[in-house]
Scaffold this motif. Structure first.
Motif, PDB file in Angstrom:
ATOM      1  N   GLN A 107       0.861  -1.182   0.000  1.00 35.29           N
ATOM      2  CA  GLN A 107       0.000   0.000   0.000  1.00 35.29           C
ATOM      3  C   GLN A 107       0.901   1.238   0.000  1.00 35.29           C
ATOM      4  OE1 GLN A 107      -3.611  -0.209   0.092  1.00 35.29           O
ATOM      5  NE2 GLN A 107      -3.021  -2.280  -0.503  1.00 35.29           N
ATOM      6  N   ILE A 108       1.438   1.579  -1.183  1.00 34.46           N
ATOM      7  CA  ILE A 108       2.388   2.689  -1.278  1.00 34.46           C
ATOM      8  C   ILE A 108       1.970   3.681  -2.367  1.00 34.46           C
ATOM      9  CG2 ILE A 108       4.321   1.291  -0.451  1.00 34.46           C
ATOM     10  CD1 ILE A 108       5.308   1.109  -3.371  1.00 34.46           C
ATOM     11  N   ASP A 109       2.489   4.875  -2.212  1.00 33.78           N
ATOM     12  CA  ASP A 109       2.392   5.899  -3.247  1.00 33.78           C
ATOM     13  C   ASP A 109       3.565   5.634  -4.179  1.00 33.78           C
ATOM     14  OD1 ASP A 109       2.779   8.231  -4.758  1.00 33.78           O
ATOM     15  OD2 ASP A 109       2.302   9.563  -3.106  1.00 33.78           O
ATOM     16  N   CYS A 110       3.338   5.671  -5.481  1.00 38.17           N
ATOM     17  CA  CYS A 110       4.414   5.329  -6.416  1.00 38.17           C
ATOM     18  C   CYS A 110       5.612   6.264  -6.289  1.00 38.17           C
ATOM     19  CB  CYS A 110       3.909   5.296  -7.854  1.00 38.17           C
ATOM     20  SG  CYS A 110       3.642   6.903  -8.617  1.00 38.17           S
ATOM     21  N   GLY A 111       5.410   7.496  -5.863  1.00 39.69           N
ATOM     22  CA  GLY A 111       6.522   8.434  -5.763  1.00 39.69           C
ATOM     23  C   GLY A 111       6.945   8.979  -7.114  1.00 39.69           C
ATOM     24  N   CYS A 112       6.107   8.801  -8.109  1.00 39.36           N
ATOM     25  CA  CYS A 112       6.450   9.205  -9.476  1.00 39.36           C
ATOM     26  C   CYS A 112       6.651  10.714  -9.602  1.00 39.36           C
ATOM     27  CB  CYS A 112       5.368   8.743 -10.439  1.00 39.36           C
ATOM     28  SG  CYS A 112       5.112   6.961 -10.436  1.00 39.36           S
ATOM     29  N   PHE A 113       5.899  11.471  -8.839  1.00 37.40           N
ATOM     30  CA  PHE A 113       5.982  12.933  -8.890  1.00 37.40           C
ATOM     31  C   PHE A 113       6.173  13.481  -7.484  1.00 37.40           C
ATOM     32  CE2 PHE A 113       3.715  11.620 -12.669  1.00 37.40           C
ATOM     33  CZ  PHE A 113       4.406  12.324 -13.651  1.00 37.40           C
ATOM     34  N   GLY A 114       7.130  12.890  -6.774  1.00 40.76           N
ATOM     35  CA  GLY A 114       7.410  13.298  -5.412  1.00 40.76           C
ATOM     36  C   GLY A 114       6.631  12.457  -4.422  1.00 40.76           C
ATOM     37  N   GLY A 115       6.851  12.727  -3.173  1.00 44.49           N
ATOM     38  CA  GLY A 115       6.163  11.945  -2.144  1.00 44.49           C
ATOM     39  C   GLY A 115       6.686  10.526  -2.125  1.00 44.49           C
ATOM     40  N   GLY A 116       5.775   9.601  -2.112  1.00 44.89           N
ATOM     41  CA  GLY A 116       6.167   8.201  -2.092  1.00 44.89           C
ATOM     42  C   GLY A 116       6.188   7.652  -0.681  1.00 44.89           C
ATOM     43  N   GLY A 117       6.346   6.356  -0.613  1.00 39.43           N
ATOM     44  CA  GLY A 117       6.355   5.697   0.691  1.00 39.43           C
ATOM     45  C   GLY A 117       4.994   5.125   1.009  1.00 39.43           C
ATOM     46  N   ALA A 118       4.829   4.725   2.265  1.00 45.02           N
ATOM     47  CA  ALA A 118       3.577   4.106   2.712  1.00 45.02           C
ATOM     48  C   ALA A 118       2.433   5.111   2.631  1.00 45.02           C
ATOM     49  CB  ALA A 118       3.725   3.591   4.135  1.00 45.02           C
ATOM     50  N   LEU A 119       1.277   4.616   2.223  1.00 46.23           N
ATOM     51  CA  LEU A 119       0.087   5.461   2.157  1.00 46.23           C
ATOM     52  C   LEU A 119      -0.484   5.677   3.555  1.00 46.23           C
ATOM     53  CD1 LEU A 119      -1.750   3.979  -0.948  1.00 46.23           C
ATOM     54  CD2 LEU A 119      -0.670   6.226  -0.778  1.00 46.23           C
ATOM     55  N   ALA A 120      -1.137   6.799   3.731  1.00 49.97           N
ATOM     56  CA  ALA A 120      -1.801   7.085   4.999  1.00 49.97           C
ATOM     57  C   ALA A 120      -2.961   6.112   5.185  1.00 49.97           C
ATOM     58  CB  ALA A 120      -2.327   8.524   5.006  1.00 49.97           C
ATOM     59  N   ALA A 121      -3.336   5.867   6.433  1.00 51.86           N
ATOM     60  CA  ALA A 121      -4.453   4.967   6.737  1.00 51.86           C
ATOM     61  C   ALA A 121      -5.700   5.431   5.986  1.00 51.86           C
ATOM     62  CB  ALA A 121      -4.722   4.940   8.235  1.00 51.86           C
ATOM     63  N   GLY A 122      -6.398   4.494   5.370  1.00 54.24           N
ATOM     64  CA  GLY A 122      -7.617   4.790   4.624  1.00 54.24           C
ATOM     65  C   GLY A 122      -7.376   5.177   3.177  1.00 54.24           C
ATOM     66  N   SER A 123      -6.130   5.457   2.801  1.00 55.47           N
ATOM     67  CA  SER A 123      -5.812   5.777   1.403  1.00 55.47           C
ATOM     68  C   SER A 123      -5.607   4.486   0.627  1.00 55.47           C
ATOM     69  CB  SER A 123      -4.546   6.621   1.318  1.00 55.47           C
ATOM     70  OG  SER A 123      -4.723   7.854   1.935  1.00 55.47           O
ATOM     71  N   ARG A 124      -5.960   4.546  -0.637  1.00 56.76           N
ATOM     72  CA  ARG A 124      -5.796   3.368  -1.489  1.00 56.76           C
ATOM     73  C   ARG A 124      -4.837   3.695  -2.623  1.00 56.76           C
ATOM     74  NH1 ARG A 124      -8.911  -0.767  -0.715  1.00 56.76           N
ATOM     75  NH2 ARG A 124      -8.843  -1.403  -2.892  1.00 56.76           N
ATOM     76  N   PRO A 125      -3.988   2.746  -3.011  1.00 61.84           N
ATOM     77  CA  PRO A 125      -3.076   2.988  -4.125  1.00 61.84           C
ATOM     78  C   PRO A 125      -3.846   3.132  -5.444  1.00 61.84           C
ATOM     79  CG  PRO A 125      -2.851   0.737  -3.307  1.00 61.84           C
ATOM     80  CD  PRO A 125      -3.836   1.427  -2.428  1.00 61.84           C
ATOM     81  N   THR A 126      -3.222   3.790  -6.376  1.00 57.07           N
ATOM     82  CA  THR A 126      -3.827   3.996  -7.706  1.00 57.07           C
ATOM     83  C   THR A 126      -2.975   3.306  -8.766  1.00 57.07           C
ATOM     84  OG1 THR A 126      -2.651   6.113  -7.864  1.00 57.07           O
ATOM     85  CG2 THR A 126      -4.930   6.182  -7.058  1.00 57.07           C
ATOM     86  N   TYR A 127      -2.648   2.063  -8.508  1.00 58.67           N
ATOM     87  CA  TYR A 127      -1.745   1.340  -9.399  1.00 58.67           C
ATOM     88  C   TYR A 127      -2.263   1.224 -10.826  1.00 58.67           C
ATOM     89  CZ  TYR A 127       0.494  -0.106  -5.018  1.00 58.67           C
ATOM     90  OH  TYR A 127       1.119  -0.122  -3.808  1.00 58.67           O
ATOM     91  N   GLY A 128      -3.558   0.991 -10.994  1.00 58.07           N
ATOM     92  CA  GLY A 128      -4.115   0.856 -12.349  1.00 58.07           C
ATOM     93  C   GLY A 128      -3.899   2.119 -13.166  1.00 58.07           C
ATOM     94  N   TRP A 129      -4.195   3.277 -12.574  1.00 60.97           N
ATOM     95  CA  TRP A 129      -3.992   4.557 -13.251  1.00 60.97           C
ATOM     96  C   TRP A 129      -2.500   4.768 -13.552  1.00 60.97           C
ATOM     97  CZ3 TRP A 129      -4.309   8.486 -16.177  1.00 60.97           C
ATOM     98  CH2 TRP A 129      -3.528   9.610 -15.980  1.00 60.97           C
ATOM     99  N   GLU A 130      -1.635   4.463 -12.591  1.00 63.16           N
ATOM    100  CA  GLU A 130      -0.199   4.673 -12.770  1.00 63.16           C
ATOM    101  C   GLU A 130       0.348   3.803 -13.894  1.00 63.16           C
ATOM    102  OE1 GLU A 130       0.904   3.833  -8.761  1.00 63.16           O
ATOM    103  OE2 GLU A 130       0.191   5.785  -8.056  1.00 63.16           O
ATOM    104  N   LEU A 131      -0.101   2.554 -13.953  1.00 62.78           N
ATOM    105  CA  LEU A 131       0.348   1.662 -15.032  1.00 62.78           C
ATOM    106  C   LEU A 131      -0.167   2.129 -16.393  1.00 62.78           C
ATOM    107  CD1 LEU A 131      -0.002  -1.786 -13.253  1.00 62.78           C
ATOM    108  CD2 LEU A 131       2.125  -0.696 -14.014  1.00 62.78           C
ATOM    109  N   THR A 132      -1.403   2.619 -16.432  1.00 58.56           N
ATOM    110  CA  THR A 132      -1.973   3.123 -17.690  1.00 58.56           C
ATOM    111  C   THR A 132      -1.200   4.341 -18.161  1.00 58.56           C
ATOM    112  OG1 THR A 132      -4.144   2.288 -17.069  1.00 58.56           O
ATOM    113  CG2 THR A 132      -4.080   3.999 -18.767  1.00 58.56           C
TER     114      THR A 132
END
Length: 172
Positions: A107-132
């Motif tokens: 459950q991580i932020d990709c860090g593609c445009f800064g940030g990154g690391g573990a997501l905050a509680a209740g946040s969901r990754p956006t892997y599908g969008w990132e891969l697209t």
């Protein structure tokens, strides 16, 4: 046997230029967002749990400079084919990393445009969008690697100058 090169249409030349500017702009935005927070960039690479710690630190610290260099070269149109090939390779690596995180349930932020690391509680990754998004950028990089020519590029100016020198030598 002589091969004849077919020049791309004027429309394609302008599309190539637009693609080069889009890809270069993405690299610049990504690089700036990371280089201003190198600790965050390292944290983002570390979150994928793929590389050993020392490699994660080196990649996290070095990646923003690579992205900025690629972006700058693409924006001015210098070494477009080489930059497109490197861009394509990086997109494949990024896609593998994101897909790996998704498959492993991280459950991580990709860090593609800064940030990154573990997501905050209740946040969901956006892997599908990132891969697209990365697949679209990969397709763009592949197209630019195949057809890099376009107006408003240093490469075109250098090619024109080289052609003039060759013509002058042939005239002697």
């Amino acid at each position: 046997m002589e091969t004849i090169a077919i020049a791309p249409s004027p429309a394609w030349s302008w599309l190539s230029t637009a693609g080069r500017l889009v890809l270069g702009g993405v690299w610049i935005v990504a690089g700036i967002s990371k280089i201003t927070d190198l600790d965050g960039s390292v944290r983002a690479v570390r979150a994928y749990r793929i590389l050993p710690e020392i490699a994660a630190q080196m990649v996290g610290a070095g990646l923003p400079a690579v992205e900025l260099l690629l972006g700058a070269l693409l924006l001015v149109g210098a070494g477009v084919r080489a930059c497109a090939v490197v861009s394509a390779a990086l997109m494949v690596v990024y896609m593998i990393g994101i897909a790996s995180a998704w498959v492993r349930g991280l459950q991580i932020d990709c860090g593609c445009f800064g940030g990154g690391g573990a997501l905050a509680a209740g946040s969901r990754p956006t892997y599908g969008w990132e891969l697209t998004r990365d697949a679209a950028l990969l397709a763009l990089a592949v197209l630019l690697a195949r057809w890099p020519a376009g107006p408003l590029a240093v490469d075109r100016l250098l090619a024109g100058r080289a052609r003039l020198v060759q013509e002058e030598e042939n005239a002697r």
